[in-house]
Design a protein around this motif. Structure first.
Motif, PDB file in Angstrom:
ATOM      1  N   LEU A  74    -132.461 -59.614  30.398  1.00  0.00           N
ATOM      2  CA  LEU A  74    -133.036 -60.819  30.212  1.00  0.00           C
ATOM      3  C   LEU A  74    -133.716 -61.176  29.031  1.00  0.00           C
ATOM      4  CD1 LEU A  74    -133.869 -61.924  33.830  1.00  0.00           C
ATOM      5  CD2 LEU A  74    -131.681 -62.762  32.521  1.00  0.00           C
ATOM      6  N   GLU A  75    -134.572 -60.145  28.739  1.00  0.00           N
ATOM      7  CA  GLU A  75    -135.322 -60.148  27.462  1.00  0.00           C
ATOM      8  C   GLU A  75    -134.573 -60.102  26.111  1.00  0.00           C
ATOM      9  OE1 GLU A  75    -138.438 -57.195  27.438  1.00  0.00           O
ATOM     10  OE2 GLU A  75    -139.444 -58.276  28.991  1.00  0.00           O
ATOM     11  N   ARG A  76    -133.619 -59.287  26.215  1.00  0.00           N
ATOM     12  CA  ARG A  76    -132.402 -58.991  25.115  1.00  0.00           C
ATOM     13  C   ARG A  76    -131.601 -60.325  24.858  1.00  0.00           C
ATOM     14  NH1 ARG A  76    -132.340 -54.122  27.390  1.00  0.00           N
ATOM     15  NH2 ARG A  76    -130.502 -54.485  28.421  1.00  0.00           N
ATOM     16  N   THR A  77    -131.139 -60.896  26.017  1.00  0.00           N
ATOM     17  CA  THR A  77    -130.417 -61.966  25.995  1.00  0.00           C
ATOM     18  C   THR A  77    -131.281 -63.307  25.641  1.00  0.00           C
ATOM     19  OG1 THR A  77    -128.936 -60.887  27.632  1.00  0.00           O
ATOM     20  CG2 THR A  77    -128.620 -63.267  27.238  1.00  0.00           C
ATOM     21  N   CYS A  78    -132.154 -63.557  26.107  1.00  0.00           N
ATOM     22  CA  CYS A  78    -132.897 -64.995  26.150  1.00  0.00           C
ATOM     23  C   CYS A  78    -134.362 -64.864  25.710  1.00  0.00           C
ATOM     24  CB  CYS A  78    -132.650 -65.491  27.251  1.00  0.00           C
ATOM     25  SG  CYS A  78    -133.075 -64.795  28.707  1.00  0.00           S
ATOM     26  N   GLY A  79    -134.643 -63.673  25.323  1.00  0.00           N
ATOM     27  CA  GLY A  79    -136.138 -63.703  24.988  1.00  0.00           C
ATOM     28  C   GLY A  79    -137.084 -63.131  25.842  1.00  0.00           C
ATOM     29  N   ALA A  80    -138.119 -62.621  25.365  1.00  0.00           N
ATOM     30  CA  ALA A  80    -139.414 -62.106  26.317  1.00  0.00           C
ATOM     31  C   ALA A  80    -140.058 -63.092  27.277  1.00  0.00           C
ATOM     32  CB  ALA A  80    -140.202 -61.202  25.566  1.00  0.00           C
ATOM     33  N   ASP A  81    -140.365 -64.319  26.410  1.00  0.00           N
ATOM     34  CA  ASP A  81    -141.023 -65.133  27.181  1.00  0.00           C
ATOM     35  C   ASP A  81    -140.058 -65.880  28.425  1.00  0.00           C
ATOM     36  OD1 ASP A  81    -143.119 -64.697  25.446  1.00  0.00           O
ATOM     37  OD2 ASP A  81    -142.510 -66.598  24.167  1.00  0.00           O
ATOM     38  N   THR A  82    -138.841 -66.218  27.951  1.00  0.00           N
ATOM     39  CA  THR A  82    -138.115 -66.719  29.054  1.00  0.00           C
ATOM     40  C   THR A  82    -137.982 -65.660  30.107  1.00  0.00           C
ATOM     41  OG1 THR A  82    -136.978 -68.033  27.353  1.00  0.00           O
ATOM     42  CG2 THR A  82    -135.540 -67.872  29.481  1.00  0.00           C
ATOM     43  N   ALA A  83    -137.672 -64.470  29.837  1.00  0.00           N
ATOM     44  CA  ALA A  83    -137.445 -63.542  31.056  1.00  0.00           C
ATOM     45  C   ALA A  83    -138.559 -63.423  31.931  1.00  0.00           C
ATOM     46  CB  ALA A  83    -137.178 -62.106  30.287  1.00  0.00           C
ATOM     47  N   ARG A  84    -139.841 -63.670  31.300  1.00  0.00           N
ATOM     48  CA  ARG A  84    -140.984 -63.349  32.087  1.00  0.00           C
ATOM     49  C   ARG A  84    -141.057 -64.676  32.907  1.00  0.00           C
ATOM     50  NH1 ARG A  84    -143.388 -60.797  27.440  1.00  0.00           N
ATOM     51  NH2 ARG A  84    -143.989 -62.906  26.818  1.00  0.00           N
ATOM     52  N   ARG A  85    -140.521 -65.880  32.388  1.00  0.00           N
ATOM     53  CA  ARG A  85    -140.632 -67.144  33.278  1.00  0.00           C
ATOM     54  C   ARG A  85    -139.828 -67.185  34.204  1.00  0.00           C
ATOM     55  NH1 ARG A  85    -137.716 -71.694  33.237  1.00  0.00           N
ATOM     56  NH2 ARG A  85    -136.671 -71.093  31.357  1.00  0.00           N
ATOM     57  N   VAL A  86    -138.707 -66.681  34.092  1.00  0.00           N
ATOM     58  CA  VAL A  86    -137.567 -66.944  35.288  1.00  0.00           C
ATOM     59  C   VAL A  86    -137.595 -66.097  36.228  1.00  0.00           C
ATOM     60  CG1 VAL A  86    -136.084 -68.310  33.543  1.00  0.00           C
ATOM     61  CG2 VAL A  86    -135.629 -65.938  33.886  1.00  0.00           C
ATOM     62  N   LEU A  87    -137.993 -64.509  35.849  1.00  0.00           N
ATOM     63  CA  LEU A  87    -137.819 -63.411  36.944  1.00  0.00           C
ATOM     64  C   LEU A  87    -139.382 -63.043  37.229  1.00  0.00           C
ATOM     65  CD1 LEU A  87    -136.339 -61.394  38.773  1.00  0.00           C
ATOM     66  CD2 LEU A  87    -136.137 -60.041  36.478  1.00  0.00           C
TER      67      LEU A  87
END
Length: 263
Positions: A74-87
């Protein structure tokens, strides 16, 4: 803006256009988290999904490793901030935390719910509109590129029933609007996919009769009768027999069956 799509193959639309790369078990884990979006899924449930009730002694560690790899993807696909928010990690489980615009399932469920309310209010043209919008979101069988375990398979079956419900609503409302010829192709498809659903058989017979195709309507009745007898050892329901009698006596068709009628 990101958007997960599960009404068909599992996809993630992200600003960078990157493909979410994941192994089969990580994909199943993500699929289960998405059908349970905004709910915490316990580790025991995830282990049950991945190993069908027979987890190895290393299962807990393996689940955590899969989540780690999912976060990385998820971090590679949509960025670290988004990955931390959604998962999110919550207690002994995990949660995909998504807003309505980030998952196609949310829009589908909302539209079907609206169609059901509109049906109860006899606003049939609007029912057709909402049902068509809902069905347009489907790109194929739910999570069709995954091989689900028993937990995910149960959710797939439940949501597929909702998809069928949306088709029922569209057909029922169209029949109420007098669009008998227009719904014949869909009714033939529904009878083929759900051969034991007497409600669909009744609607097909009625629509054929009201379209001036009484011979085909009687053939459809015989096909329904033979299917029920051969597969279940049952005789046609009173509704089907009443339709046959109305056609034979020239009394016209019966009113379209209400949503959810039949087996």
């Amino acid at each position: 803006m990101i958007r997960f799509k599960i009404l068909g193959p599992l996809e993630l639309e992200a600003p960078g256009g990157e493909v979410l790369r994941r192994g089969p078990k990580v994909a199943r884990l993500l699929g289960l988290l998405l059908v349970r979006a905004n709910q915490t899924v316990g580790v025991d449930t995830l282990m049950d999904e991945l190993w069908d009730g027979d987890p190895p002694t290393t299962a807990l560690k393996t689940v955590r490793t899969h989540v780690y790899h999912l976060r990385g993807a998820l971090e590679r696909t949509c960025g670290a901030d988004t990955a931390r928010r959604v998962l999110l990690t919550q207690g002994s489980g995990y949660r995909m935390d998504l807003v309505p615009e980030e998952l196609d399932l949310f829009a589908f469920q909302q539209l079907v719910g609206q169609a059901q309310v509109l049906w109860a209010e006899h606003r049939h043209d609007e029912v057709v509109d909402r049902a068509e919008q809902a069905l347009a979101l489907w790109r194929g069988p739910l999570l069709s590129d995954l091989r689900p375990g028993r937990v995910l398979a149960g959710h797939v079956a439940r949501l597929t029933e909702t998809y069928t419900r949306a088709r029922e609503l569209r057909v029922d409302a169209s029949l109420r609007l007098g669009l008998h010829r227009e719904v014949l192709p869909e009714l033939r498809d529904l009878v083929s996919v759900y051969p034991l659903h007497e409600g669909f058989h009744a609607q097909l017979i009625d629509a054929l009769s009201r379209s001036g195709r009484r011979g085909e309507a009687l053939s459809a009745f015989r096909a329904a009768r033979d299917t029920l007898h051969d597969q279940l050892g049952l005789e046609p329901s009173e509704e089907l027999r009443r339709l046959q009698h109305a056609i034979l006596t020239g009394a016209g068709g019966a009113s379209a069956a209400s949503p959810g009628s039949g087996n």
